[in-house]
Design an enzyme around this catalytic site. Structure first.
Site, PDB file in Angstrom:
ATOM      1  CE  LYS A   1      -3.716   2.706   0.581  1.00 16.38           C
ATOM      2  NZ  LYS A   1      -4.445   3.058  -0.640  1.00 16.38           N
TER       3      LYS A   1
ATOM      4  CG  ASN B   1     -10.015   3.439  -4.754  1.00 17.48           C
ATOM      5  OD1 ASN B   1      -9.259   3.983  -3.806  1.00 17.48           O
ATOM      6  ND2 ASN B   1      -9.441   3.138  -5.797  1.00 17.48           N
TER       7      ASN B   1
ATOM      8  CB  ILE C   1      -8.447   4.299  -0.026  1.00 12.65           C
ATOM      9  CG1 ILE C   1      -9.240   3.252  -0.535  1.00 12.65           C
ATOM     10  CG2 ILE C   1      -8.037   4.066   1.193  1.00 12.65           C
ATOM     11  CD1 ILE C   1     -10.504   2.491   0.227  1.00 12.65           C
TER      12      ILE C   1
ATOM     13  CG  ASN D   1       0.675   6.897  -6.354  1.00 12.52           C
ATOM     14  OD1 ASN D   1       0.456   7.209  -7.534  1.00 12.52           O
ATOM     15  ND2 ASN D   1      -0.174   6.798  -5.469  1.00 12.52           N
TER      16      ASN D   1
ATOM     17  CB  CYS E   1      -2.857   9.030  -5.526  1.00 12.59           C
ATOM     18  SG  CYS E   1      -4.585   8.978  -4.975  1.00 12.59           S
TER      19      CYS E   1
ATOM     20  CG  ASN F   1      -3.059   5.279  -9.610  1.00 13.59           C
ATOM     21  OD1 ASN F   1      -4.230   4.793  -9.065  1.00 13.59           O
ATOM     22  ND2 ASN F   1      -2.029   5.414  -8.746  1.00 13.59           N
TER      23      ASN F   1
ATOM     24  N   GLY G   1      -7.363  -3.734 -14.906  1.00 13.43           N
ATOM     25  CA  GLY G   1      -8.532  -4.568 -15.142  1.00 13.43           C
ATOM     26  C   GLY G   1      -8.340  -6.009 -15.616  1.00 13.43           C
TER      27      GLY G   1
ATOM     28  CB  THR H   1     -10.129  -4.312  -9.432  1.00 13.11           C
ATOM     29  OG1 THR H   1      -9.766  -2.947  -9.009  1.00 13.11           O
ATOM     30  CG2 THR H   1     -11.597  -4.512  -9.139  1.00 13.11           C
TER      31      THR H   1
HETATM   32  C1  FMN Z   1      -8.868   0.270  -3.196  1.00  9.15           C
HETATM   33  C2  FMN Z   1      -7.641   0.601  -4.076  1.00  9.15           C
HETATM   34  C3  FMN Z   1      -6.590   1.335  -3.440  1.00  9.15           C
HETATM   35  C4  FMN Z   1      -5.479   1.796  -4.286  1.00  9.15           C
HETATM   36  N1  FMN Z   1      -4.463   2.191  -3.539  1.00  9.15           N
HETATM   37  C5  FMN Z   1      -3.216   2.481  -4.400  1.00  9.15           C
HETATM   38  C6  FMN Z   1      -2.144   3.212  -3.597  1.00  9.15           C
HETATM   39  O1  FMN Z   1      -2.036   3.240  -2.505  1.00  9.15           O
HETATM   40  N2  FMN Z   1      -0.937   3.470  -4.341  1.00  9.15           N
HETATM   41  C7  FMN Z   1      -1.061   3.158  -5.707  1.00  9.15           C
HETATM   42  O2  FMN Z   1       0.064   3.466  -6.396  1.00  9.15           O
HETATM   43  N3  FMN Z   1      -2.191   2.672  -6.414  1.00  9.15           N
HETATM   44  C8  FMN Z   1      -3.349   2.259  -5.835  1.00  9.15           C
HETATM   45  N4  FMN Z   1      -4.559   1.651  -6.279  1.00  9.15           N
HETATM   46  C9  FMN Z   1      -4.367   1.630  -7.851  1.00  9.15           C
HETATM   47  C10 FMN Z   1      -3.988   0.046  -8.115  1.00  9.15           C
HETATM   48  O3  FMN Z   1      -2.597  -0.137  -7.616  1.00  9.15           O
HETATM   49  C11 FMN Z   1      -3.935  -0.332  -9.761  1.00  9.15           C
HETATM   50  O4  FMN Z   1      -3.130   0.872 -10.566  1.00  9.15           O
HETATM   51  C12 FMN Z   1      -5.416   0.299 -10.444  1.00  9.15           C
HETATM   52  O5  FMN Z   1      -6.365  -0.326  -9.508  1.00  9.15           O
HETATM   53  C13 FMN Z   1      -5.695  -0.400 -11.842  1.00  9.15           C
HETATM   54  O6  FMN Z   1      -5.498  -1.737 -11.899  1.00  9.15           O
HETATM   55  P1  FMN Z   1      -6.867  -2.902 -11.578  1.00  9.15           P
HETATM   56  O7  FMN Z   1      -7.921  -2.428 -12.581  1.00  9.15           O
HETATM   57  O8  FMN Z   1      -6.279  -4.146 -11.632  1.00  9.15           O
HETATM   58  O9  FMN Z   1      -7.217  -2.659 -10.123  1.00  9.15           O
HETATM   59  C14 FMN Z   1      -5.396   1.299  -5.669  1.00  9.15           C
HETATM   60  C15 FMN Z   1      -6.582   0.712  -6.233  1.00  9.15           C
HETATM   61  C16 FMN Z   1      -7.656   0.510  -5.338  1.00  9.15           C
HETATM   62  C17 FMN Z   1      -8.912  -0.320  -6.172  1.00  9.15           C
END
Ligand code: FMN
Length: 301
Positions: free
Chosen positions: A42, A66, A68, A125, A128, A190, A242, A264
């Protein structure tokens, strides 16, 4: 199945994405971390953060939103409370995700992590979309991004992977800026800035008003962005957005990624990252691919 990202060897090209895999140790009992390429922590900040008010997660068509707000225990607690457990897991590759409100904050996090054993790489990161003063500024302005990456690279004792924001018009240009400033790799994407409205109350479904969209809904856009970045830089690319099945990972590799992250999907199935990793191995065997790394950039246009 082995790949190398910025000098870091991984057993598989499939990595658990930041924010969806805790600090790694929480998953020790759920899946075999030795069967995945690496995990990303995280996002870590200089001081602990509570994040945004609830509701901060909702399900959407083919995905989730999200906000968060980068809740985390802070870098000191991570080193003290989580790193010993991570070090005890044999052969596990840990990537520390770093963010800050200012460049000085980011430098402070990296300085502290530099002294901790057991971290293979940093993922910075710069993307965000949820905090008012944070990543958005760096990730969408080329000059700020270049400055951030340059300063972080200067003090980093480990390879620096820069996580790009998809909320830009020219993602290839942003990747070029990161590369020129010294990034050893880039990761993308992201989440996409988004808004969902409850039509009965006419209020946003997420307390923060906007949130970040992730999951299958974003995959074709993310694959297109990886393809654009692959034509813009020559450092390794880690692609995500995705991925829920092995074939999704193959798409990202063919578009030019060296490895992929899965986020996700872990919410629907906490063992998703391991399943996609072993599934990719089976897919390669069934499709005459002897080396997963040979898939990278294999798109025929
Ligand atoms: C609940 C949640 C929290 C996330 N927290 C972070 C984070 O702290 N730092 C970061 O670089 N990306 C964060 N992400 C982004 C994910 O690492 C990823 O880049 C993004 O969700 C796309 O990939 P996915 O479609 O497989 O989820 C977060 C995503 C979700 C869904």
């Amino acid at each position: 199945m082995t790949v190398e990202v910025a000098g870091v060897a991984m057993r598989s090209p499939v990595i658990a994405a930041s924010g969806t895999f805790g600090y790694g140790v929480e998953f020790e009992e759920i899946l075999d971390l030795a069967k995945i390429g690496a995990f990303v922590t995280k996002g870590l900040s200089l001081h602990p953060m509570d994040g945004n008010k609830a509701p901060r997660i909702i399900e959407t068509s083919s995905g989730m939103m999200n906000a968060i707000g980068l809740q985390n225990i802070g870098v000191e607690a991570f080193i003290k409370d989580k790193m010993p457990g991570i070090r005890r897991m044999p052969g596990v590759v840990c990537i520390a995700n770093v963010f800050g409100y200012t460049i000085e904050d980011c430098l402070g996090v990296i300085e502290r992590l530099n002294d901790a054993e057991g971290i293979a790489m940093y993922e910075l990161n710069a993307s965000c979309p949820n905090t008012k003063h944070g990543g958005m500024v760096f990730g969408t302005d080329p000059d700020s991004l270049g400055d951030l990456v340059h300063q972080c690279k200067n003090i980093s004792k480990r390879p620096l992977m820069v996580k790009l924001s998809p909320n830009v018009t020219n993602i290839g240009g942003m990747a070029r800026v990161a590369q020129a400033a010294g990034a050893n790799a880039v990761s993308l994407v992201n989440t996409f800035l988004s808004l969902a409205i409850d039509v009965k109350t006419r209020k946003p479904k997420i307390a923060n008003v906007t949130g970040g969209l992730s999951g299958p809904a974003i995959k074709p856009i993310a694959v297109r962005m990886v393809w654009e970045v692959a034509r813009s830089v020559n450092i390794p690319i880690v692609g995500m957005g995705g991925i829920v099945k092995p074939e999704d990972a193959v798409e990202f590799l063919l578009a030019g990624a060296t490895a992929v992250e899965v986020g996700t999907a872990s919410y629907a199935d906490p063992r998703a990252v391991e399943k996609i990793s072993t599934g990719l191995e089976r897919w390669c065997a069934a499709n005459g691919v002897t080396n997963a790394a040979d898939l990278t950039g294999g798109l025929r246009t």
